[in-house]
Write a protein that holds these residues in place. Structure first.
Motif, short mmCIF file in Angstrom:
data_model
loop_
_atom_site.label_atom_id
_atom_site.label_comp_id
_atom_site.label_asym_id
_atom_site.label_seq_id
_atom_site.Cartn_x
_atom_site.Cartn_y
_atom_site.Cartn_z
N SER A 66 0.81 -7.77 32.82
CA SER A 66 1.33 -8.73 31.65
C SER A 66 1.96 -7.66 30.75
CB SER A 66 0.28 -8.62 31.17
OG SER A 66 -0.40 -7.15 30.85
N ARG A 67 2.38 -8.95 30.08
CA ARG A 67 4.14 -7.70 29.14
C ARG A 67 4.25 -8.52 27.71
NH1 ARG A 67 7.65 -5.37 32.40
NH2 ARG A 67 8.19 -5.98 34.61
N ARG A 68 3.48 -7.77 26.75
CA ARG A 68 4.06 -7.88 25.46
C ARG A 68 4.68 -6.88 24.47
NH1 ARG A 68 0.08 -9.20 22.33
NH2 ARG A 68 0.54 -8.53 20.17
N TYR A 69 5.83 -8.02 24.12
CA TYR A 69 6.88 -7.50 22.82
C TYR A 69 6.61 -7.59 21.79
CZ TYR A 69 9.06 -7.89 27.28
OH TYR A 69 9.38 -7.33 28.54
N GLU A 70 6.86 -6.74 20.87
CA GLU A 70 6.19 -7.15 19.55
C GLU A 70 7.57 -6.67 18.56
OE1 GLU A 70 2.68 -4.89 18.20
OE2 GLU A 70 1.50 -6.44 19.90
N VAL A 71 8.14 -6.70 17.52
CA VAL A 71 8.36 -6.07 16.61
C VAL A 71 7.99 -6.87 14.64
CG1 VAL A 71 11.11 -6.91 15.03
CG2 VAL A 71 10.73 -6.99 17.90
N GLY A 72 7.80 -5.74 13.69
CA GLY A 72 7.45 -6.31 12.93
C GLY A 72 7.68 -4.65 11.60
N LEU A 73 7.38 -4.80 10.71
CA LEU A 73 6.56 -4.48 9.48
C LEU A 73 5.45 -3.77 9.35
CD1 LEU A 73 9.26 -6.25 7.08
CD2 LEU A 73 9.79 -4.30 8.28
N GLY A 74 5.49 -2.28 9.27
CA GLY A 74 4.07 -2.00 8.75
C GLY A 74 3.98 -1.61 7.80
N ALA A 75 2.67 -1.67 6.74
CA ALA A 75 2.49 -0.76 5.72
C ALA A 75 1.20 0.14 6.10
CB ALA A 75 2.72 -1.83 4.35
N ALA A 76 0.97 0.60 5.07
CA ALA A 76 0.03 1.70 4.94
C ALA A 76 -0.04 2.70 3.47
CB ALA A 76 0.07 2.54 5.83
N TRP A 77 -0.92 2.46 2.87
CA TRP A 77 -1.62 2.87 1.25
C TRP A 77 -2.92 2.98 1.72
CZ3 TRP A 77 -2.26 -0.17 -2.92
CH2 TRP A 77 -2.34 0.51 -4.31
N GLU A 78 -2.13 4.20 1.34
CA GLU A 78 -4.36 5.34 0.55
C GLU A 78 -3.97 4.60 -1.65
OE1 GLU A 78 -6.19 9.24 -1.40
OE2 GLU A 78 -5.10 9.59 0.55
N VAL A 79 -5.27 3.82 -1.83
CA VAL A 79 -5.64 3.35 -3.18
C VAL A 79 -6.44 4.24 -3.93
CG1 VAL A 79 -6.35 1.27 -3.72
CG2 VAL A 79 -5.76 0.82 -2.22
N ASP A 80 -5.08 4.36 -4.93
CA ASP A 80 -6.24 5.63 -4.99
C ASP A 80 -6.93 5.87 -6.62
OD1 ASP A 80 -5.70 8.62 -5.37
OD2 ASP A 80 -3.85 8.54 -7.00
N PHE A 81 -8.02 5.08 -6.35
CA PHE A 81 -8.83 4.54 -7.56
C PHE A 81 -9.05 5.74 -8.54
CE2 PHE A 81 -10.57 0.55 -4.98
CZ PHE A 81 -9.55 -0.84 -6.37
N PHE A 82 -9.29 6.94 -7.87
CA PHE A 82 -10.43 8.17 -8.27
C PHE A 82 -8.95 8.79 -8.63
CE2 PHE A 82 -13.65 5.89 -5.14
CZ PHE A 82 -14.15 5.65 -6.28
N GLY A 83 -8.02 9.14 -8.40
CA GLY A 83 -6.86 9.39 -9.08
C GLY A 83 -6.41 10.88 -7.86
N ARG A 84 -7.10 11.20 -7.01
CA ARG A 84 -6.75 11.92 -6.27
C ARG A 84 -5.15 12.53 -6.08
NH1 ARG A 84 -5.35 13.90 -0.61
NH2 ARG A 84 -5.15 11.97 -0.53
#
Length: 478
Positions: free
Chosen positions: A129-147
């Motif tokens: 089996s084959r799978r091809y992917e193209v896209g954008l990724g986003a990662a973020w830490e929500v700073d609720f407590f101001g660290r």
């Protein structure tokens, strides 16, 4: 694109509600010094006079040659260059920490190829089996407590502290160059005095030798004169070496050989620095000294680190999302219906860490206490340095006047003794003693005039060296 817009709006909304710092409210410690300088140490000048601590070094040091030498040092000195590079490193570190407050967006393209054995496939045959992917990724830490915000504030204060360290290095460099330049002037004056004394002694020795050969002078007089001539010769050689050392020291501070045209011949050839401290100036001006501001910035950084340590006790919320296309074939990546997306929120809650978080908070609070003590000690040291410089300044004029009178009296005594010796009234020993006293007094006068000039340089340094309030970069930097 509806799902992507929803994801973007969710992240933005969370960002607006986050970043409540848990750092303690900062309060500047009370300066542990008197509000005024010790009595009798301030110049009784008009309050309209520009004080020494507000003057730029070009205005404080009026001699054009010294200004040129200082400018060369500021351009070439390696210590100052290192301080400037430390600022660049701290600025880059702040930018790294600041970037953590924003989502990290990445582009990705991948191909996955997998072979499934026949005994695991529904058909009983091996399947590739084959799978091809193209896209954008986003990662973020929500700073609720101001660290993250607290860490950013800490990095910002460390950056500003390095800027103050550079200013402190510059002030010290300007003062060191001025002192080295003035010391060279004084030692050149001492060299000239030693040369004149040696020449006079040599001439006297020649005349006494002739008189001795004719029987008109005693062997004791000749022997004593040979002794003083040898001493003058040794002093001359030592002073020649000292002048060379002074030039080497000045060249090291400047970073390049200094043109001989910019070197002073003697202290009498120098336009002395300005030094005014009008009466009534409070000791609070010390909080504007670069080294004191550096200590305060470091204290602010320690205060911010407490916020980060406190926030570590609370959950960490992270958002990860991807949006793009996926297909089992490469040519189907951008066909209709190939859209793919994922949204993965996660919460990490500390439960058991053997007291590591509590210990981290304790460390942060102890470091703040250390920085408070360092800040207070820095102010106390600054106050002591200024008080000492002002104490010297309060009496220096009297010392110069007294030694000047000593030189005048010694010169008169030598003139009378020399005349009495030549007329046969006094012994050569009396004339020789008067000559030694005059030589010592002239050396002392040059030394005390160097102390007078150096005291003005010291006052420039200990008062903060023409400080100008550092532009508030906090708001714009954030």
């Amino acid at each position: 694109m509806t799902s992507l817009r929803i994801l973007t709006l969710s992240i933005a909304t969370l960002g607006l509600t986050a970043c409540a710092s848990m750092a303690p409210d900062y309060e500047r410690p009370q300066a542990p010094v008197l509000n005024q300088w010790p009595a009798g140490t301030a110049d009784q000048a008009s309050t309209e006079v520009t004080p020494a601590y507000q003057m730029d070094w070009r205005g404080y040091f009026p001699d054009a040659r010294l200004q040129s030498v200082i400018a060369q040092a500021l351009a070439n000195n390696r210590d100052l260059r290192i301080a400037a590079l430390n600022i660049e490193a701290a600025r880059a570190q702040y930018r790294i920490q600041r970037a953590d407050r924003f989502p990290e967006i990445t582009g990705n393209a991948s191909q996955t190829v997998a072979r499934t054995p026949g005994d695991l496939s529904s058909s009983g045959e091996p399947v590739i089996s084959r799978r091809y992917e193209v896209g954008l990724g986003a990662a973020w830490e929500v700073d609720f407590f101001g660290r993250i915000k607290s860490l950013q504030d800490q990095a910002l204060e460390n950056y500003l502290a390095t800027e103050e360290a550079r200013r402190a290095t510059q002030v010290s460099l300007v003062a060191e160059v001025a002192n080295a330049w003035l010391t060279l002037a004084a030692d050149r004056a001492l060299l000239d005095l030693a040369q004149r004394t040696f020449d006079a002694q040599t001439k006297s020795l020649e005349l006494t030798q002739k008189s001795f050969d004719l029987g008109a002078a005693s062997g004791l007089d000749l022997s004593q004169l040979k002794t003083t001539t040898a001493r003058a010769r040794a002093d001359l050689a030592a002073q020649q070496a000292q002048v060379i050392k002074d030039r080497n020291a000045l060249n090291l501070l400047v970073g390049n050989p200094v043109d001989a045209m910019l070197l002073p011949a003697s202290l009498a050839d120098v336009s002395l620095p300005v030094a005014e401290l009008p009466a009534g100036v409070p000791s609070e001006v010390l909080v504007r000294r670069p080294d004191v501001l550096q200590a305060e910035r470091q204290l602010r950084a320690a205060n911010a680190s407490i916020g980060a340590a406190r926030a570590a006790f609370f959950p960490t919320i992270s958002l990860t999302g991807n949006y793009g296309t996926a297909s089992a074939s490469l040519d189907g990546l951008f066909e209709s219906g190939s859209r793919a997306w994922s949204f993965v929120p996660s919460i990490r809650l500390p439960i058991f860490n053997a007291g590591a978080l509590r210990a981290s908070l304790d460390v942060a609070e102890i470091k703040k206490d250390i920085n408070i003590a360092t800040y207070e000690r820095t102010i106390q040291t600054a106050f002591s340095e200024v008080a000492d410089a002002l104490a010297d300044r309060a009496t220096i004029n009297e010392r110069v006047a007294a030694v000047s009178e000593l030189v005048d009296a010694s010169r008169k005594t030598f003139t009378l003794s020399d005349a009495r010796y030549k007329n046969g009234i006094d012994s050569f020993l009396t004339q020789l003693d008067a000559q030694r006293t005059l030589y010592s007094a002239e050396q002392e006068l040059i030394a005390v005039r160097l102390v007078e000039a150096s005291n003005k340089v010291t006052l420039y340094k200990v008062m903060g060296g023409g400080w100008q309030p550092l532009k508030e970069m906090t708001d714009t930097a954030r």
